[in-house]
Design an enzyme around this catalytic site. Structure first.
Site, PDB file in Angstrom:
ATOM      1  N   GLU A  56      -2.134 -61.353   4.153  1.00  0.00           N
ATOM      2  CA  GLU A  56      -1.955 -61.479   5.610  1.00  0.00           C
ATOM      3  C   GLU A  56      -1.991 -60.115   6.303  1.00  0.00           C
ATOM      4  O   GLU A  56      -0.964 -59.464   6.458  1.00  0.00           O
ATOM      5  CB  GLU A  56      -0.626 -62.193   5.929  1.00  0.00           C
ATOM      6  CG  GLU A  56      -0.416 -62.381   7.431  1.00  0.00           C
ATOM      7  CD  GLU A  56       0.912 -63.053   7.797  1.00  0.00           C
ATOM      8  OE1 GLU A  56       1.682 -63.396   6.891  1.00  0.00           O
ATOM      9  OE2 GLU A  56       1.169 -63.222   8.990  1.00  0.00           O
ATOM     10  N   LYS A  97      -4.831 -64.938   5.342  1.00  0.00           N
ATOM     11  CA  LYS A  97      -4.091 -65.382   6.533  1.00  0.00           C
ATOM     12  C   LYS A  97      -4.300 -64.355   7.644  1.00  0.00           C
ATOM     13  O   LYS A  97      -3.534 -63.408   7.782  1.00  0.00           O
ATOM     14  CB  LYS A  97      -2.600 -65.537   6.195  1.00  0.00           C
ATOM     15  CG  LYS A  97      -1.727 -65.917   7.386  1.00  0.00           C
ATOM     16  CD  LYS A  97      -0.351 -66.385   6.969  1.00  0.00           C
ATOM     17  CE  LYS A  97       0.543 -66.613   8.181  1.00  0.00           C
ATOM     18  NZ  LYS A  97       1.794 -67.306   7.865  1.00  0.00           N
TER      19      LYS A  97
HETATM   20  C1  5MM Z   1       7.690 -67.140   9.893  1.00  0.00           C
HETATM   21  O1  5MM Z   1       7.624 -65.751  10.157  1.00  0.00           O
HETATM   22  C2  5MM Z   1       7.119 -64.954   9.100  1.00  0.00           C
HETATM   23  C3  5MM Z   1       8.097 -63.944   8.636  1.00  0.00           C
HETATM   24  O2  5MM Z   1       8.315 -62.984   9.619  1.00  0.00           O
HETATM   25  P1  5MM Z   1       9.389 -61.794   9.396  1.00  0.00           P
HETATM   26  O3  5MM Z   1       9.082 -61.131   8.107  1.00  0.00           O
HETATM   27  O4  5MM Z   1       9.152 -60.934  10.601  1.00  0.00           O
HETATM   28  O5  5MM Z   1      10.733 -62.406   9.423  1.00  0.00           O
HETATM   29  C4  5MM Z   1       5.766 -64.331   9.554  1.00  0.00           C
HETATM   30  O6  5MM Z   1       5.242 -63.464   8.592  1.00  0.00           O
HETATM   31  C5  5MM Z   1       4.822 -65.458   9.765  1.00  0.00           C
HETATM   32  O7  5MM Z   1       4.562 -66.112   8.544  1.00  0.00           O
HETATM   33  C6  5MM Z   1       3.490 -65.018  10.325  1.00  0.00           C
HETATM   34  O8  5MM Z   1       3.628 -64.000  11.286  1.00  0.00           O
HETATM   35  C7  5MM Z   1       2.849 -66.202  10.977  1.00  0.00           C
HETATM   36  O9  5MM Z   1       3.782 -66.776  11.857  1.00  0.00           O
HETATM   37  P2  5MM Z   1       3.343 -67.102  13.336  1.00  0.00           P
HETATM   38  O10 5MM Z   1       4.633 -67.419  14.059  1.00  0.00           O
HETATM   39  O11 5MM Z   1       2.644 -65.869  13.849  1.00  0.00           O
HETATM   40  O12 5MM Z   1       2.426 -68.285  13.187  1.00  0.00           O
END
Ligand code: 5MM
Length: 352
Positions: free
Chosen positions: A189, A231
Site C-alpha cells: 500500500e 492497494k
Molecule cells: C483503517 O485504517 C488503516 C490504518 O490506519 P492507521 O495506521 O493510520 O491507524 C489505513 O491504513 C487504511 O487501511 C487505509 O488508509 C485505507 O483506509 P481508507 O479509510 O483510506 O479507505
C-alpha cells in the site's frame, strides 16, 4: 546480478501456489477487503466523532458487530486487523479471527508500526516503521490465522523527495519479501494522500513515480508478483483543490496510470478510499470496472468508506447493533456491485 532467484533464508522456499490462491480469493469479483486495522490512535479519532470512549471493550464490541454481520460479510473477502484485534475474543469467548473465518472471509494483519519523520529528507516527509523483528512476528500471525498482511507507506504529493520515496518503496519491498518467506500475501500500500490542494495531474505524476519505484524495488527483492495485492490510491485531485474531477476523469486517469505501472501478473488491485465520500469511492470503483480493459481484478479495501455509516448508526449503543449491521450491509453490497461495475446511483436509495 539479478537473474537466478537466490536461495531464501528462513523456510527456504516461496509457496507461490498457496500465495497466488489467497491473492486471487482476496480480489474475487463481487467481494472486497474490509480495512478494520485502525491503530488505537486512529480508532480514537473515529470514536470521538460518534462520542464513544476508546476502550478495549468498545473496540472489541464495534469490530465484533461487523464480523457477526453475516449478510454484509458475504461481500467481504478479507479483513485487515490491528494487532490487538487478532488476539481478541468476542464477548462469548469466540476468537474474533474465528468469526471472520466462519463468515467465509480471510483474516489479515496490519504489520507496519506507523510512520516517523525521515531525517535528512524534506521536512515533514515520513517513512513507515516496523521491519525490525517482523520475521519473528509473521509466523505468529500465520499461526493465529492471518493469510495476508498490510503495510502502508504515506506520500504527500505536495512535499516529497526521491530519498523519501525510495526509502518507502524499499521498505515496502523488504516487508513484501519477508511476508512471502512466511507464506503470507503482502498487500502493498503506497498511499499518495488526497488531503492537499494539488490538482489531479499532480496526483497522477506522483502516483506514477511512486508505483514505478515500488515495483522496481519489489523486482530487486525477488518478490513474486503473483502473490501480491496492490492497494493504491485512486487518481483524484487533493480535497482542497479548486477544481475537482468527474467520475469519468478519475476512472480513466486511474486506469491509465495503473496500466503504465502495474505488471499484468499481479492478481488484483484493492483501492483505499483515502477520505473520499462513501458514494464517490463506490462510484469511482464501479466506473473503472465498467470501463474494463485491464488485466487485474479491481476491488475495494476501504476503511472509512465502508465503516463511516455503520459507526454513525452504532454510536456505541448495544441497541443500535442491528441498525449498524444494516448500514454495513448496504455499503458492503454497494461496493460488491462496484467491484463488478454494476453499481448505479439509484441503488443507493434502496434500503439494505
Ligand atoms: C483503517 O485504517 C488503516 C490504518 O490506519 P492507521 O495506521 O493510520 O491507524 C489505513 O491504513 C487504511 O487501511 C487505509 O488508509 C485505507 O483506509 P481508507 O479509510 O483510506 O479507505
Amino acid at each position: 546480478m539479478r537473474g537466478v532467484r537466490p536461495a531464501k533464508t528462513g523456510r527456504g522456499h516461496v509457496n507461490l501456489e498457496a500465495l497466488n490462491k489467497v491473492a486471487i480469493a482476496m480480489v474475487e469479483p463481487g467481494r472486497g477487503i474490509l480495512a478494520a486495522d485502525e491503530s488505537t490512535g486512529t480508532i480514537k479519532k473515529r470514536f470521538d466523532a460518534i462520542s464513544v470512549e476508546n476502550t478495549e471493550d468498545n473496540r472489541r464490541d464495534y469490530r465484533e458487530l461487523m464480523f457477526r454481520a453475516a449478510e454484509a460479510m458475504k461481500y467481504v473477502s478479507g479483513v485487515i486487523l490491528f494487532d490487538e484485534t487478532i488476539w481478541q475474543k468476542a464477548k462469548d469467548g469466540a476468537p474474533l479471527v474465528k468469526l471472520i473465518e466462519q463468515a467465509g472471509a480471510i483474516p489479515g494483519i496490519k504489520v507496519d508500526e506507523g510512520t516517523r519523520p525521515l531525517h535528512g529528507a524534506k521536512p515533514g516527509e515520513l517513512v513507515t516503521k516496523g521491519l525490525d523483528g517482523l520475521d519473528k512476528r509473521l509466523p505468529k500471525y500465520y499461526e493465529q490465522g492471518a493469510r495476508f498482511a498490510k503495510w502502508r507507506a504515506v506520500i504527500d504529493p505536495t512535499n516529497l523527495s526521491y530519498a523519501g520515496l525510495l526509502a518507502n518503496a524499499h521498505a515496502l519491498a523488504r516487508y513484501a519479501n519477508l511476508c512471502q518467506e512466511f507464506d503470507i500475501v503482502p498487500i502493498v500500500e503506497p498511499e499518495v494522500l488526497m488531503d492537499a490542494d494539488n490538482d489531479i495531474d499532480t496526483t497522477y505524476a506522483v502516483t506514477e513515480w511512486v508505483l514505478k519505484e515500488t515495483f522496481q524495488q519489489l523486482y530487486y527483492l525477488n518478490v513474486a508478483l503473483e502473490g501480491v495485492v496492490l492497494k493504491p490510491n485512486m487518481i483524484v485531485p487533493g480535497k482542497k483543490a479548486a477544481k475537482q474531477a468527474s467520475v469519468d476523469e478519475v476512472a480513466e486517469k486511474t486506469i491509465k496510470c495503473l496500466k503504465a505501472c502495474v505488471p499484468s501478473v499481479v492478481p488484483g488491485i484493492a483501492f483505499l478510499s483515502g477520505g473520499q465520500s462513501d458514494e464517490l469511492a463506490t462510484a469511482h470503483l464501479s466506473r473503472m470496472n465498467e470501463i474494463g480493459g485491464f488485466p487485474w481484478k479491481m476491488t475495494f479495501s476501504y476503511g472509512r468508506a465502508l465503516q463511516a455509516a455503520p459507526q454513525k448508526a452504532w454510536s456505541g449503543k448495544a441497541e443500535n447493533v442491528a441498525k449498524a449491521q444494516a448500514a454495513f450491509l448496504h455499503r458492503a453490497r454497494m461496493n460488491g456491485l462496484a467491484s463488478k461495475g454494476e453499481w448505479k446511483p439509484d441503488l443507493e436509495k434502496q434500503a439494505a
